[in-house]
Design a protein around this motif. Structure first.
Motif, PDB file in Angstrom:
ATOM      1  N   MET A  91      60.489 110.846 -28.134  1.00 58.72           N
ATOM      2  CA  MET A  91      59.568 111.674 -27.348  1.00 58.72           C
ATOM      3  C   MET A  91      58.504 110.826 -26.672  1.00 58.72           C
ATOM      4  SD  MET A  91      59.167 115.102 -29.714  1.00 58.72           S
ATOM      5  CE  MET A  91      58.413 116.079 -28.417  1.00 58.72           C
ATOM      6  N   ARG A  92      58.073 109.752 -27.338  1.00 56.73           N
ATOM      7  CA  ARG A  92      57.128 108.842 -26.690  1.00 56.73           C
ATOM      8  C   ARG A  92      57.772 108.163 -25.489  1.00 56.73           C
ATOM      9  NH1 ARG A  92      56.372 103.853 -30.141  1.00 56.73           N
ATOM     10  NH2 ARG A  92      58.394 103.478 -29.123  1.00 56.73           N
ATOM     11  N   ASN A  93      59.019 107.718 -25.638  1.00 56.64           N
ATOM     12  CA  ASN A  93      59.714 107.091 -24.515  1.00 56.64           C
ATOM     13  C   ASN A  93      59.907 108.077 -23.360  1.00 56.64           C
ATOM     14  OD1 ASN A  93      59.931 104.721 -26.027  1.00 56.64           O
ATOM     15  ND2 ASN A  93      61.951 105.255 -26.812  1.00 56.64           N
ATOM     16  N   SER A  94      60.276 109.308 -23.677  1.00 49.32           N
ATOM     17  CA  SER A  94      60.469 110.303 -22.628  1.00 49.32           C
ATOM     18  C   SER A  94      59.156 110.625 -21.927  1.00 49.32           C
ATOM     19  CB  SER A  94      61.079 111.582 -23.208  1.00 49.32           C
ATOM     20  OG  SER A  94      62.418 111.379 -23.584  1.00 49.32           O
ATOM     21  N   ALA A  95      58.052 110.639 -22.674  1.00 51.08           N
ATOM     22  CA  ALA A  95      56.750 110.884 -22.042  1.00 51.08           C
ATOM     23  C   ALA A  95      56.406 109.773 -21.050  1.00 51.08           C
ATOM     24  CB  ALA A  95      55.666 111.002 -23.110  1.00 51.08           C
ATOM     25  N   LEU A  96      56.682 108.517 -21.425  1.00 48.87           N
ATOM     26  CA  LEU A  96      56.450 107.399 -20.507  1.00 48.87           C
ATOM     27  C   LEU A  96      57.356 107.491 -19.286  1.00 48.87           C
ATOM     28  CD1 LEU A  96      56.102 104.462 -23.078  1.00 48.87           C
ATOM     29  CD2 LEU A  96      54.265 105.622 -21.819  1.00 48.87           C
ATOM     30  N   ILE A  97      58.629 107.856 -19.513  1.00 45.20           N
ATOM     31  CA  ILE A  97      59.569 107.971 -18.405  1.00 45.20           C
ATOM     32  C   ILE A  97      59.149 109.087 -17.462  1.00 45.20           C
ATOM     33  CG2 ILE A  97      61.942 108.590 -17.822  1.00 45.20           C
ATOM     34  CD1 ILE A  97      62.810 107.172 -20.393  1.00 45.20           C
ATOM     35  N   CYS A  98      58.744 110.225 -18.009  1.00 40.85           N
ATOM     36  CA  CYS A  98      58.323 111.346 -17.171  1.00 40.85           C
ATOM     37  C   CYS A  98      57.080 110.988 -16.352  1.00 40.85           C
ATOM     38  CB  CYS A  98      58.041 112.573 -18.031  1.00 40.85           C
ATOM     39  SG  CYS A  98      59.518 113.373 -18.687  1.00 40.85           S
ATOM     40  N   ALA A  99      56.105 110.347 -16.997  1.00 41.75           N
ATOM     41  CA  ALA A  99      54.890 109.977 -16.277  1.00 41.75           C
ATOM     42  C   ALA A  99      55.194 109.005 -15.138  1.00 41.75           C
ATOM     43  CB  ALA A  99      53.877 109.364 -17.243  1.00 41.75           C
ATOM     44  N   GLY A 100      55.995 107.973 -15.417  1.00 43.62           N
ATOM     45  CA  GLY A 100      56.344 107.023 -14.362  1.00 43.62           C
ATOM     46  C   GLY A 100      57.181 107.648 -13.265  1.00 43.62           C
ATOM     47  N   SER A 101      58.114 108.530 -13.630  1.00 44.95           N
ATOM     48  CA  SER A 101      58.961 109.177 -12.621  1.00 44.95           C
ATOM     49  C   SER A 101      58.146 110.100 -11.729  1.00 44.95           C
ATOM     50  CB  SER A 101      60.084 109.960 -13.311  1.00 44.95           C
ATOM     51  OG  SER A 101      60.878 109.115 -14.101  1.00 44.95           O
ATOM     52  N   VAL A 102      57.228 110.859 -12.319  1.00 48.03           N
ATOM     53  CA  VAL A 102      56.418 111.790 -11.538  1.00 48.03           C
ATOM     54  C   VAL A 102      55.499 111.043 -10.577  1.00 48.03           C
ATOM     55  CG1 VAL A 102      54.541 113.459 -11.715  1.00 48.03           C
ATOM     56  CG2 VAL A 102      56.541 113.671 -13.195  1.00 48.03           C
ATOM     57  N   LEU A 103      54.811 110.021 -11.073  1.00 43.24           N
ATOM     58  CA  LEU A 103      53.879 109.284 -10.208  1.00 43.24           C
ATOM     59  C   LEU A 103      54.615 108.580  -9.073  1.00 43.24           C
ATOM     60  CD1 LEU A 103      51.479 107.730 -12.878  1.00 43.24           C
ATOM     61  CD2 LEU A 103      51.035 109.674 -11.368  1.00 43.24           C
ATOM     62  N   GLY A 104      55.698 107.896  -9.393  1.00 42.70           N
ATOM     63  CA  GLY A 104      56.433 107.177  -8.360  1.00 42.70           C
ATOM     64  C   GLY A 104      57.095 108.099  -7.358  1.00 42.70           C
ATOM     65  N   GLY A 161      63.556 100.122 -15.494  1.00 47.25           N
ATOM     66  CA  GLY A 161      64.795 100.215 -14.731  1.00 47.25           C
ATOM     67  C   GLY A 161      65.298 101.639 -14.647  1.00 47.25           C
ATOM     68  N   LEU A 162      65.158 102.401 -15.725  1.00 46.44           N
ATOM     69  CA  LEU A 162      65.567 103.810 -15.709  1.00 46.44           C
ATOM     70  C   LEU A 162      64.654 104.627 -14.813  1.00 46.44           C
ATOM     71  CD1 LEU A 162      67.595 105.792 -16.943  1.00 46.44           C
ATOM     72  CD2 LEU A 162      65.947 106.190 -18.782  1.00 46.44           C
ATOM     73  N   ILE A 163      63.368 104.318 -14.810  1.00 47.93           N
ATOM     74  CA  ILE A 163      62.420 105.035 -13.948  1.00 47.93           C
ATOM     75  C   ILE A 163      62.753 104.804 -12.474  1.00 47.93           C
ATOM     76  CG2 ILE A 163      60.005 105.094 -13.220  1.00 47.93           C
ATOM     77  CD1 ILE A 163      59.236 104.626 -16.141  1.00 47.93           C
ATOM     78  N   PHE A 216      52.713 119.257  -4.264  1.00 54.42           N
ATOM     79  CA  PHE A 216      52.814 118.107  -5.158  1.00 54.42           C
ATOM     80  C   PHE A 216      52.920 118.551  -6.614  1.00 54.42           C
ATOM     81  CE2 PHE A 216      51.224 115.904  -1.432  1.00 54.42           C
ATOM     82  CZ  PHE A 216      51.856 114.678  -1.507  1.00 54.42           C
ATOM     83  N   LEU A 217      52.215 119.627  -6.966  1.00 62.10           N
ATOM     84  CA  LEU A 217      52.317 120.141  -8.326  1.00 62.10           C
ATOM     85  C   LEU A 217      53.724 120.653  -8.609  1.00 62.10           C
ATOM     86  CD1 LEU A 217      50.952 120.910 -11.002  1.00 62.10           C
ATOM     87  CD2 LEU A 217      50.297 123.080  -9.940  1.00 62.10           C
ATOM     88  N   THR A 218      54.316 121.332  -7.640  1.00 63.17           N
ATOM     89  CA  THR A 218      55.687 121.822  -7.813  1.00 63.17           C
ATOM     90  C   THR A 218      56.667 120.675  -7.967  1.00 63.17           C
ATOM     91  OG1 THR A 218      55.148 123.770  -6.483  1.00 63.17           O
ATOM     92  CG2 THR A 218      57.474 123.257  -6.772  1.00 63.17           C
ATOM     93  N   VAL A 219      56.545 119.661  -7.118  1.00 62.81           N
ATOM     94  CA  VAL A 219      57.429 118.492  -7.208  1.00 62.81           C
ATOM     95  C   VAL A 219      57.234 117.773  -8.538  1.00 62.81           C
ATOM     96  CG1 VAL A 219      57.853 116.206  -6.238  1.00 62.81           C
ATOM     97  CG2 VAL A 219      57.636 118.179  -4.732  1.00 62.81           C
ATOM     98  N   ALA A 220      55.991 117.637  -8.976  1.00 60.79           N
ATOM     99  CA  ALA A 220      55.732 116.945 -10.243  1.00 60.79           C
ATOM    100  C   ALA A 220      56.374 117.684 -11.413  1.00 60.79           C
ATOM    101  CB  ALA A 220      54.224 116.818 -10.459  1.00 60.79           C
ATOM    102  N   LEU A 221      56.293 119.008 -11.411  1.00 59.17           N
ATOM    103  CA  LEU A 221      56.872 119.765 -12.507  1.00 59.17           C
ATOM    104  C   LEU A 221      58.399 119.669 -12.502  1.00 59.17           C
ATOM    105  CD1 LEU A 221      56.447 121.630 -14.885  1.00 59.17           C
ATOM    106  CD2 LEU A 221      56.372 123.570 -13.314  1.00 59.17           C
ATOM    107  N   ILE A 222      59.008 119.751 -11.323  1.00 56.15           N
ATOM    108  CA  ILE A 222      60.470 119.655 -11.236  1.00 56.15           C
ATOM    109  C   ILE A 222      60.950 118.275 -11.688  1.00 56.15           C
ATOM    110  CG2 ILE A 222      62.423 119.644  -9.636  1.00 56.15           C
ATOM    111  CD1 ILE A 222      61.000 121.775  -8.019  1.00 56.15           C
TER     112      ILE A 222
END
Length: 296
Positions: A91-104, A161-163, A216-222
């Motif tokens: 869950m920690r890894n997924s949280a990091l992946i989600c944060a990086g994916s959303v910001l980028g 790399g996954l992000i 942007f909020l909609t895109v971030a959530l998706i």
């Protein structure tokens, strides 16, 4: 002169009972619509209810009746699933992946959408068509060449790399969705800021972004939901157990010939809980964002 009452005949085809029949028809239609909605709601919620029930059962009780409520409440499945699936790490890894994916993705798609909507980009129509095509192609087509490329770049078995892969797969749809939002912003605002001497970056940051934040909020959530639930790229490019995301935790409950459905159900609740809480917290803004900026 005595007053006389003129009785007018009822129009043809209408009787005093006609309004009552019309009201009955309206009520019948309304009841039918509600019945259909209830059936659809049960069809959607039923698997979730069965999942919650099975999370509190052992395998013998699940095998005897998988749809009934549990005979006794026990948290043993949750404790064992949390430990065996190593959810604290995944869950920690997924949280990091989600944060990086959303910001980028928001940064890439935001700049691309602003250029396609408020700047004169040569071949902008072709770029939009290319984005539609990129969104329609199955990602499995790029698996083999991407794996060899990531191996040469030493990006396999890496969260970054996954992000990057998620940036590439999510950016086309996010760009099209944000572009539909930005097209609704009056160009008079942009032209007025340009006449005041604002640069394109200042216009995007100070004028367009405050008006397009629901998009942007909609895109971030998706993107966050996609990144949290994604399994195909994660299992292909992440091999170290300490780097795997939460979607791969289900592999810990499967043997070669059997699956522990009680532990799997408990693990599914661990995975679904953050997503459900996030969606319920942002439901109104998410739905209003989709309806106000949906692609037409």
């Amino acid at each position: 002169m005595s007053a006389t009452t003129v009785v007018r005949p009822a129009p043809a085809g209408l009787t005093p009972a006609a309004p009552r029949r019309n009201r009955r028809r309206v009520r019948l239609r309304g009841s039918t619509h509600y019945l259909v909605l209830v059936i659809l709601a049960l069809f959607a919620i039923g698997p979730l209810v069965a999942l919650v029930f099975n999370a509190f059962k052992n395998n013998a009780e699940i095998g005897s009746n998988p749809l009934s409520p549990p005979t006794s409440i026990s948290l043993d499945n949750f404790v064992e699933a949390w430990t065996r699936g190593d959810f604290a790490t995944t869950m920690r890894n997924s949280a990091l992946i989600c944060a990086g994916s959303v910001l980028g993705t928001c940064l890439i798609a935001g700049m691309a959408a602003f250029a396609l909507s408020h700047l004169r980009v040569p071949g902008g129509g072709a770029v939009v068509a290319y984005l539609f095509l990129g969104s329609a192609l199955p990602v499995q087509l790029f698996l083999v060449p991407l794996f060899f490329l990531w191996t040469e770049l030493r990006l396999t078995d890496s969260l970054f790399g996954l992000i990057i892969i998620y940036w590439a797969t999510d950016a086309p749809f996010a760009t099209l969705l944000l572009r539909s939002f930005l097209l609704k912003i009056p160009k008079d605002f942009v032209e007025a800021a340009r006449l005041d001497g604002a640069s394109s970056f200042q216009i995007a940051w100070r004028v367009v972004l405050p008006l397009a934040w629901p998009g942007f909020l909609t895109v971030a959530l998706i993107v966050a939901l996609w990144s949290w639930n994604e399994f195909f790229w994660a299992i292909t490019f992440i091999h170290t157990p300490t780097l795997r995301p939460v979607s791969t935790s289900f592999l810990a409950f499967q043997d070669q010939y059997s699956t522990d459905w009680g532990l799997t159900s408990a693990a599914a609740i661990f995975m679904l809980a953050p997503v459900v809480v996030l969606f319920l917290a942002l439901q109104r803004k998410f739905v209003s964002g989709l309806t106000s900026g949906g692609i037409k």
